[in-house]
Design an enzyme around this catalytic site. Structure first.
Site, PDB file in Angstrom:
ATOM      1  CE1 TYR A  60      -3.317  -3.017   0.523  1.00 38.22           C
ATOM      2  CE2 TYR A  60      -3.643  -2.185   2.736  1.00 38.22           C
ATOM      3  CZ  TYR A  60      -3.739  -2.924   1.185  1.00 38.22           C
ATOM      4  OH  TYR A  60      -4.753  -4.455   1.416  1.00 38.22           O
ATOM      5  CE1 TYR A 204     -10.034  -8.009  -1.221  1.00 38.11           C
ATOM      6  CE2 TYR A 204      -9.410  -9.249   0.027  1.00 38.11           C
ATOM      7  CZ  TYR A 204      -9.600  -8.341  -1.089  1.00 38.11           C
ATOM      8  OH  TYR A 204      -9.148  -9.602  -1.952  1.00 38.11           O
ATOM      9  N   GLY A 279     -12.188   1.139   4.531  1.00 44.36           N
ATOM     10  CA  GLY A 279     -11.406   1.869   4.504  1.00 44.36           C
ATOM     11  C   GLY A 279     -11.798   3.643   4.173  1.00 44.36           C
ATOM     12  CB  ALA A 280     -11.433   5.809   5.770  1.00 45.39           C
ATOM     13  NE  ARG A 281      -7.019   9.502   0.231  1.00 47.19           N
ATOM     14  CZ  ARG A 281      -5.785   9.602  -0.922  1.00 47.19           C
ATOM     15  NH1 ARG A 281      -6.945   8.497  -2.615  1.00 47.19           N
ATOM     16  NH2 ARG A 281      -5.317   9.841  -1.233  1.00 47.19           N
TER      17      ARG A 281
END
Length: 327
Positions: A60, A204, A279-281
């Site tokens: 990643y 996932y 999932g996060a950003r």
């Protein structure tokens, strides 16, 4: 043991939150580039929301996601479970499978350094390596457990036969398959195997690359640097089919006072011994975690979901396009 909020992973003392933070996008690669300050704030927001498991991998961002997590967890390491992976190598920005014992030895030291820790809670083989005997990979990982560098082991994207082979040489606690409302291929074999052998699933892609976040429209596009530009789900005419499904799922979610995103996560958790990788950003993308808990989907709800999918998606596809090549 499974509760509404936590699940016990064999070999770990600290119960894991049933929603974990997935950090592929934080690495930047295939997600339009990194934003480190926002990433650190996202990790801190997740911890504040009760998330205590962070899942990452060296590939990643080619080490970048791990480095950002190491920065974010300084002073907080003892309160967090870190799950990372092994078994992908790369040349340039082209990953390939590589689970040779020598590669494992190199990767574990690199991950420990980047994450600023002296042990990993969960160490997972990212993809099966057809060029390396599973026994060699499993024995090398079992040695890391004996040495105290790793506490528990997992595999990702393994078949039942591959998991059986692995378990002949090393204990297995975690399985990480793709799993969401739209990608359900594990239900006929891997999910029953998990239940039978007391394995915890780290599902996932529970939001299916953002489709189930409920914010995309027919006008949504993706740059060539974004994974979804090559994902068949996001190409016409399928993209519209999936958007139609999301619209109907939203109507069902609203009857519970929830967003379609929360419904999608709740669905995964109701299917078995799962942790959902959210999932996060950006910190705002963490909003809604608390809404996952305190309720369940009924049998009637799940039947409605199945009908929605059957009626809106005539040509479903899985996540196979993501598989990296062998050496």
């Amino acid at each position: 043991m499974i509760s509404q909020n936590t699940i016990t992973i064999p070999g770990l003392d600290l119960p894991a939150s049933r929603v974990a933070l997935g950090t592929w996008a934080i690495g930047g690669w295939m997600w339009g580039g990194p934003d480190d300050d926002n990433a650190v704030r996202t990790i801190h927001r997740a911890l504040d929301e009760g998330v205590n498991l962070i899942d990452t991998a060296p590939v990643y961002g080619f080490g970048h996601s791990e480095e950002v997590i190491g920065r974010a967890l300084e002073g907080r390491r003892d309160k967090v479970l870190i799950a990372t992976k092994v078994g992908l190598n790369w040349k340039g920005e082209k990953p390939f499978r590589d689970s040779r014992p020598a590669r494992i030895r190199q990767e574990v030291e690199d991950s420990l350094r980047r994450l600023k820790t002296d042990y990993l809670d969960i160490y997972q083989v990212h993809w099966p390596d057809d060029e390396t005997p599973i026994a060699e990979t499993a024995v090398a990982l079992a040695e890391l457990v004996k040495e105290g560098k790793v506490r528990t082991l997992g595999v990702s994207n393994y078949s039942v036969a591959q998991m059986e082979a692995f378990r002949q040489h090393a204990p297995l606690s975690v399985v990480q398959p793709p799993y969401n409302l739209f990608e359900r291929g594990i239900e006929h074999d891997i999910l029953p195997y998990m239940v039978k052998h007391n394995l915890v699933g780290l599902g996932y892609g529970p939001l299916c690359r953002g489709l189930l976040a409920g914010k995309m429209t027919p006008q949504t596009t993706f740059p060539s640097t974004d994974l979804r530009s090559a994902d068949p789900k996001f190409q016409a005419p399928r993209f519209q089919h999936y958007l139609d499904a999301v619209a109907q799922l939203r109507t069902l979610a609203e009857k519970h006072g929830k967003s379609v995103m929360v419904l999608a996560i709740r669905w995964v958790l109701d299917q078995g011994p799962f942790i959902a990788l959210w999932g996060a950003r950006k910190p705002a993308q963490i909003e809604g975690v608390s809404g996952v808990f305190g309720w369940h989907l009924s049998d009637n709800d799940r039947a409605k979901i199945d009908r929605i999918l059957k009626n809106t998606i005539p040509d479903p596809v899985g996540p196979e396009f993501m598989a990296p090549p062998n050496r």
